[in-house]
Design a protein around this motif. Sequence first.
Motif, PDB file in Angstrom:
ATOM      1  N   ILE A 101      47.019  64.761 117.404  1.00  0.00           N
ATOM      2  CA  ILE A 101      45.877  65.607 117.041  1.00  0.00           C
ATOM      3  C   ILE A 101      44.646  65.372 117.914  1.00  0.00           C
ATOM      4  O   ILE A 101      43.656  66.074 117.765  1.00  0.00           O
ATOM      5  CB  ILE A 101      45.497  65.412 115.540  1.00  0.00           C
ATOM      6  CG1 ILE A 101      45.266  63.934 115.231  1.00  0.00           C
ATOM      7  CG2 ILE A 101      46.570  66.011 114.647  1.00  0.00           C
ATOM      8  CD1 ILE A 101      44.869  63.645 113.786  1.00  0.00           C
ATOM      9  N   SER A 102      44.717  64.386 118.838  1.00  0.00           N
ATOM     10  CA  SER A 102      43.557  64.152 119.705  1.00  0.00           C
ATOM     11  C   SER A 102      43.881  64.392 121.173  1.00  0.00           C
ATOM     12  O   SER A 102      43.091  65.004 121.887  1.00  0.00           O
ATOM     13  CB  SER A 102      43.035  62.715 119.534  1.00  0.00           C
ATOM     14  OG  SER A 102      42.551  62.508 118.228  1.00  0.00           O
ATOM     15  N   ILE A 103      45.016  63.902 121.628  1.00  0.00           N
ATOM     16  CA  ILE A 103      45.342  64.017 123.058  1.00  0.00           C
ATOM     17  C   ILE A 103      46.184  65.258 123.343  1.00  0.00           C
ATOM     18  O   ILE A 103      45.930  65.994 124.300  1.00  0.00           O
ATOM     19  CB  ILE A 103      46.071  62.738 123.549  1.00  0.00           C
ATOM     20  CG1 ILE A 103      45.183  61.492 123.297  1.00  0.00           C
ATOM     21  CG2 ILE A 103      46.436  62.877 125.025  1.00  0.00           C
ATOM     22  CD1 ILE A 103      43.819  61.510 123.961  1.00  0.00           C
ATOM     23  N   GLU A 104      47.164  65.526 122.497  1.00  0.00           N
ATOM     24  CA  GLU A 104      48.045  66.670 122.775  1.00  0.00           C
ATOM     25  C   GLU A 104      47.320  68.015 122.731  1.00  0.00           C
ATOM     26  O   GLU A 104      47.694  68.925 123.479  1.00  0.00           O
ATOM     27  CB  GLU A 104      49.285  66.616 121.870  1.00  0.00           C
ATOM     28  CG  GLU A 104      50.182  65.456 122.293  1.00  0.00           C
ATOM     29  CD  GLU A 104      51.394  65.180 121.407  1.00  0.00           C
ATOM     30  OE1 GLU A 104      51.795  66.069 120.635  1.00  0.00           O
ATOM     31  OE2 GLU A 104      51.933  64.067 121.515  1.00  0.00           O
ATOM     32  N   PRO A 105      46.280  68.191 121.893  1.00  0.00           N
ATOM     33  CA  PRO A 105      45.519  69.446 122.014  1.00  0.00           C
ATOM     34  C   PRO A 105      44.915  69.619 123.412  1.00  0.00           C
ATOM     35  O   PRO A 105      44.894  70.730 123.943  1.00  0.00           O
ATOM     36  CB  PRO A 105      44.414  69.306 120.957  1.00  0.00           C
ATOM     37  CG  PRO A 105      44.895  68.270 120.000  1.00  0.00           C
ATOM     38  CD  PRO A 105      45.799  67.356 120.781  1.00  0.00           C
ATOM     39  N   ILE A 106      44.440  68.517 124.000  1.00  0.00           N
ATOM     40  CA  ILE A 106      43.875  68.594 125.357  1.00  0.00           C
ATOM     41  C   ILE A 106      44.973  68.996 126.342  1.00  0.00           C
ATOM     42  O   ILE A 106      44.782  69.894 127.181  1.00  0.00           O
ATOM     43  CB  ILE A 106      43.242  67.240 125.774  1.00  0.00           C
ATOM     44  CG1 ILE A 106      42.170  66.803 124.776  1.00  0.00           C
ATOM     45  CG2 ILE A 106      42.689  67.336 127.197  1.00  0.00           C
ATOM     46  CD1 ILE A 106      41.578  65.414 125.050  1.00  0.00           C
ATOM     47  N   LEU A 107      46.130  68.355 126.210  1.00  0.00           N
ATOM     48  CA  LEU A 107      47.241  68.638 127.126  1.00  0.00           C
ATOM     49  C   LEU A 107      47.820  70.028 126.894  1.00  0.00           C
ATOM     50  O   LEU A 107      48.515  70.568 127.759  1.00  0.00           O
ATOM     51  CB  LEU A 107      48.341  67.579 126.963  1.00  0.00           C
ATOM     52  CG  LEU A 107      47.907  66.139 127.268  1.00  0.00           C
ATOM     53  CD1 LEU A 107      49.041  65.169 126.933  1.00  0.00           C
ATOM     54  CD2 LEU A 107      47.489  65.991 128.736  1.00  0.00           C
ATOM     55  N   ALA A 108      47.538  70.612 125.716  1.00  0.00           N
ATOM     56  CA  ALA A 108      48.064  71.943 125.397  1.00  0.00           C
ATOM     57  C   ALA A 108      47.231  73.059 126.015  1.00  0.00           C
ATOM     58  O   ALA A 108      47.654  74.217 126.017  1.00  0.00           O
ATOM     59  CB  ALA A 108      48.123  72.136 123.880  1.00  0.00           C
TER      60      ALA A 108
END
Lengths: 306, 306
Positions: B198-205
Amino acid sequence: MIVALSGGIGGAKLALGLARVLPPEELLVVANTGDDFEHYGLTICPDIDTLTYTLAGLDNPVLGWGRADESWAFMDTLAGLGGADWFRLGDRDLALHVLRTHRLRMGESLSAITDDVRRRLGIGPRILPMSDDPVRTRIRSDAGWIDFQDWFVRQRAAPVVRAVEFAGAAAARPQPEALAALGAGPRAVVICPSNPFISIEPILAVPGMRDAILASGAPVVAVSPIIAGQAVKGPTAKMFAELGVAPSAAAVAARYAGLLAGYVMEEGDDAEGIAPRVVRARTLMTTLEDKVALARMVLATADALR
Amino acid sequence: MIVALSGGIGGAKLALGLARVLPPEELLVVANTGDDFEHYGLTICPDIDTLTYTLAGLDNPVLGWGRADESWAFMDTLAGLGGADWFRLGDRDLALHVLRTHRLRMGESLSAITDDVRRRLGIGPRILPMSDDPVRTRIRSDAGWIDFQDWFVRQRAAPVVRAVEFAGAAAARPQPEALAALGAGPRAVVICPSNPFISIEPILAVPGMRDAILASGAPVVAVSPIIAGQAVKGPTAKMFAELGVAPSAAAVAARYAGLLAGYVMEEGDDAEGIAPRVVRARTLMTTLEDKVALARMVLATADALR
């Protein structure tokens, strides 16, 4: 039913007096919304809020506006972030603005929100906006038209007033419950001691409101906001002078020509040329006793005129 | 330039360490905005704000979120008026939300507002949202899809997590300055010890972000947010378990498969099956010295991998 037309501070004082001497279901206060404005995305309704806080016993007696026991952490922080701080929003006051703005955006009417807040704060009498449609008072000074709060608060009412307009008034619909109360044969219509130009005339400018008052058959009694040529508070006297009229109780009565049956004004002030029945009273409301006494005098005046 | 990807609390701790050991112009923190939401008409950006308050030394060490020296007059009053109080907005914190929401409505970008606030609070390194377009994390539980803050705060992260989605991500444009920094050959890309889901994968998405990281040529070094199978704070371990994976440092590394050159994890934790270079460190950041030491270790790890 007593239908009282009111602006902010002075009007709220008499409204409080009326609230203390009438059963709650026999008083309806119609609030000016011409002072309302949008600031930082919030819809702020100064006269509704002053009436609400005053009738709830939450008014700030030191400032004369806003809430009691107020704190300013929000405002100080906003200023530190480069925000404008000319309109002071207290931390507690802000809750009402945020709640109201959100509920307006969700589609509720200003009347419904105002009434819900009134009940939650334990206020008996109804407080209703003059209209659920936006009306915005504007001031024409030598530099052109200015929004009311810009003129009143940011510029401290300094620019000379050449004209006043109520933008949106022509399209505004009068608040239906206020109209119904006027149509049901009220005991009296009371015009509170508020600024005629910017507190009472916006209410009268809502199409149908003046006619409903005239058609109500009720005695209309006003209380002068001018004592010895001075306003108790606010720019009333300054506005009269700038619009070319010497400020006086009589000058206020003239603004309501054709409406008034009775007029309550200070002992010693000149009543020459005032058409309605003049009643003398102590109109300066310092204590709660002053407010109650003036309310009783206004009601007695109205009842004598029936 | 170091480009750090970060969520809230854990990530902000390492960002503070990096800010203490790098010249301000050599650190750019890309903040997750998937946690952002609209509440009472205000746009609230929890991760940007936690980073901002932490780097400004204004974070609340007792609560672990929000501002230091906070007061709650607004919130208490809102609750008294029947408003929802499940998301606690402090009086000072509120100033940032009101200012940001107003400026967004006036057409400014979230990046510009965030950067202006950063400068006003005296923060050296840049903090930028992953995108100026709205991305909203949603959680699928057994009762269906829920907005992130509803799940995380109102329901205290209790509903079992079946899936996570980033609504709006497919149409979001990566923040241009973040993209430019990645394209200019940064010294390293640091994935802070934040919740991967919920913190890093949104950025990578955000379309283009992962490719820009891979194309940057810089070593990508992550720090594990899991120590001995537990998250230091927040629902990371719970989410792993509910998504069918035993929570571990290795499980986090697997979420970043194909990205990492180096991985900093706690002494004693099982590193079996972790593909990138593993470096052991004290990753629990309690004091400022811990944060600085971990930041130095991350930078040394990255430099050794160049």
